[in-house]
Design a protein around this motif. Structure first.
Motif, PDB file in Angstrom:
ATOM      1  N   GLY A   1     -88.356 -55.362 -15.674  1.00  0.00           N
ATOM      2  CA  GLY A   1     -87.767 -54.694 -14.838  1.00  0.00           C
ATOM      3  C   GLY A   1     -88.067 -53.123 -14.566  1.00  0.00           C
ATOM      4  O   GLY A   1     -88.362 -52.672 -15.942  1.00  0.00           O
ATOM      5  N   THR A   2     -88.130 -52.497 -13.565  1.00  0.00           N
ATOM      6  CA  THR A   2     -88.470 -51.253 -13.475  1.00  0.00           C
ATOM      7  C   THR A   2     -87.362 -50.570 -12.658  1.00  0.00           C
ATOM      8  O   THR A   2     -86.709 -51.368 -11.801  1.00  0.00           O
ATOM      9  N   ALA A   3     -87.272 -49.355 -12.639  1.00  0.00           N
ATOM     10  CA  ALA A   3     -86.185 -48.661 -11.759  1.00  0.00           C
ATOM     11  C   ALA A   3     -86.623 -47.492 -11.408  1.00  0.00           C
ATOM     12  O   ALA A   3     -87.688 -46.671 -11.873  1.00  0.00           O
TER      13      ALA A   3
ATOM     14  N   PRO B   1     -84.057 -50.298 -17.588  1.00  0.00           N
ATOM     15  CA  PRO B   1     -83.870 -51.530 -16.614  1.00  0.00           C
ATOM     16  C   PRO B   1     -83.772 -52.988 -17.526  1.00  0.00           C
ATOM     17  O   PRO B   1     -83.232 -53.741 -17.161  1.00  0.00           O
TER      18      PRO B   1
ATOM     19  N   THR C   1     -80.739 -55.028 -18.282  1.00  0.00           N
ATOM     20  CA  THR C   1     -79.992 -55.790 -17.420  1.00  0.00           C
ATOM     21  C   THR C   1     -80.369 -57.410 -17.580  1.00  0.00           C
ATOM     22  O   THR C   1     -79.761 -58.154 -16.940  1.00  0.00           O
TER      23      THR C   1
ATOM     24  N   TRP D   1     -78.400 -50.591 -17.259  1.00  0.00           N
ATOM     25  CA  TRP D   1     -79.372 -49.572 -16.748  1.00  0.00           C
ATOM     26  C   TRP D   1     -78.402 -48.536 -16.062  1.00  0.00           C
ATOM     27  O   TRP D   1     -77.284 -48.781 -15.557  1.00  0.00           O
TER      28      TRP D   1
ATOM     29  N   TRP E   1     -80.621 -45.574  -5.229  1.00  0.00           N
ATOM     30  CA  TRP E   1     -81.046 -46.324  -6.639  1.00  0.00           C
ATOM     31  C   TRP E   1     -81.705 -47.661  -6.354  1.00  0.00           C
ATOM     32  O   TRP E   1     -81.006 -48.245  -5.269  1.00  0.00           O
TER      33      TRP E   1
ATOM     34  N   MET F   1     -84.036 -51.058  -8.262  1.00  0.00           N
ATOM     35  CA  MET F   1     -84.598 -51.701  -9.430  1.00  0.00           C
ATOM     36  C   MET F   1     -85.567 -52.844  -8.851  1.00  0.00           C
ATOM     37  O   MET F   1     -85.083 -53.527  -7.966  1.00  0.00           O
TER      38      MET F   1
ATOM     39  N   LYS G   1     -86.014 -56.877  -5.417  1.00  0.00           N
ATOM     40  CA  LYS G   1     -85.388 -55.593  -5.717  1.00  0.00           C
ATOM     41  C   LYS G   1     -84.179 -55.347  -5.315  1.00  0.00           C
ATOM     42  O   LYS G   1     -83.376 -56.030  -4.253  1.00  0.00           O
TER      43      LYS G   1
END
Length: 186
Positions: free
Chosen positions: A25-27, A41, A44, A53, A62, A64, A128
């Motif tokens: 996961g990235t954010a 992230p 989560t 997160w 916002w 993710m 996403k």
């Protein structure tokens, strides 16, 4: 007793395999910077409301991104907020990457302690989560991706099971196609 046993088995079947368990996961941002593991992230992907997160404070959008590692069929999403910190999310939507284009598969209002969202089955690797509106900086505690083989949201060409547990079942449907009216089917 039989109905409870059947329900337990259905629940176990649906939630036994979280396709996001080994995802990355990235954010768009992380409170304290991208290297801050306290609000990363990846928090989560653990089923806990005590790790989550958190984005940088003061943002107005916002998102993710989750990479499931491989293309996977799914039709159920579980989202959770760390409810001890308050319910913050007002509106959100979820997109998947299909054929090189991002397509929205669901839109929702509020998440709260736990939100289960069904939709027609999709086969995708990337997912996403966009938080479109929030009362305060949104906090996301859990994202789960599952396949519900019992759901009428399994896919358009999937037939519904031909049996029930000797009781008639009434399904209430709401949707944009029905003008947001409810319709009951048996």
């Amino acid at each position: 007793m039989q109905v409870l046993q059947e329900f337990t088995e259905i629940r176990r079947t649906i939630f036994s395999h979280n396709f996001a368990a080994n995802a990355t996961g990235t954010a768009s941002s992380v409170r304290g910077g991208l290297e801050n593991l306290q609000f990363a992230p990846s928090n989560t992907l653990r089923d806990s409301i005590y790790s989550y997160w958190a984005p940088q404070e003061g943002q107005t959008s916002w998102e993710m991104l989750f990479d499931l590692g491989r293309s996977t069929s799914f039709n159920l999403l579980q989202l959770q907020e760390p409810i001890q910190m308050g319910q913050r999310v007002i509106e959100f939507h979820v997109d998947v990457l299909l054929g090189g284009l991002w397509q929205t598969i669901l839109e929702g209002t509020t998440i709260g302690y736990k939100r289960l969202l069904r939709f027609p089955a999709v086969d995708a690797r990337y997912l996403k989560l966009y938080v479109d509106s929030a009362r305060a900086d949104p906090l996301i505690a859990f994202v789960g991706v599952f396949m519900d083989p019992f759901s009428d949201a399994y896919g358009l060409d999937h037939e519904k099971p031909s049996h029930t547990n000797s009781s008639e079942v009434i399904m209430l449907r709401r949707g944009h196609a029905a003008g947001n009216r409810s319709t009951a089917t048996m």
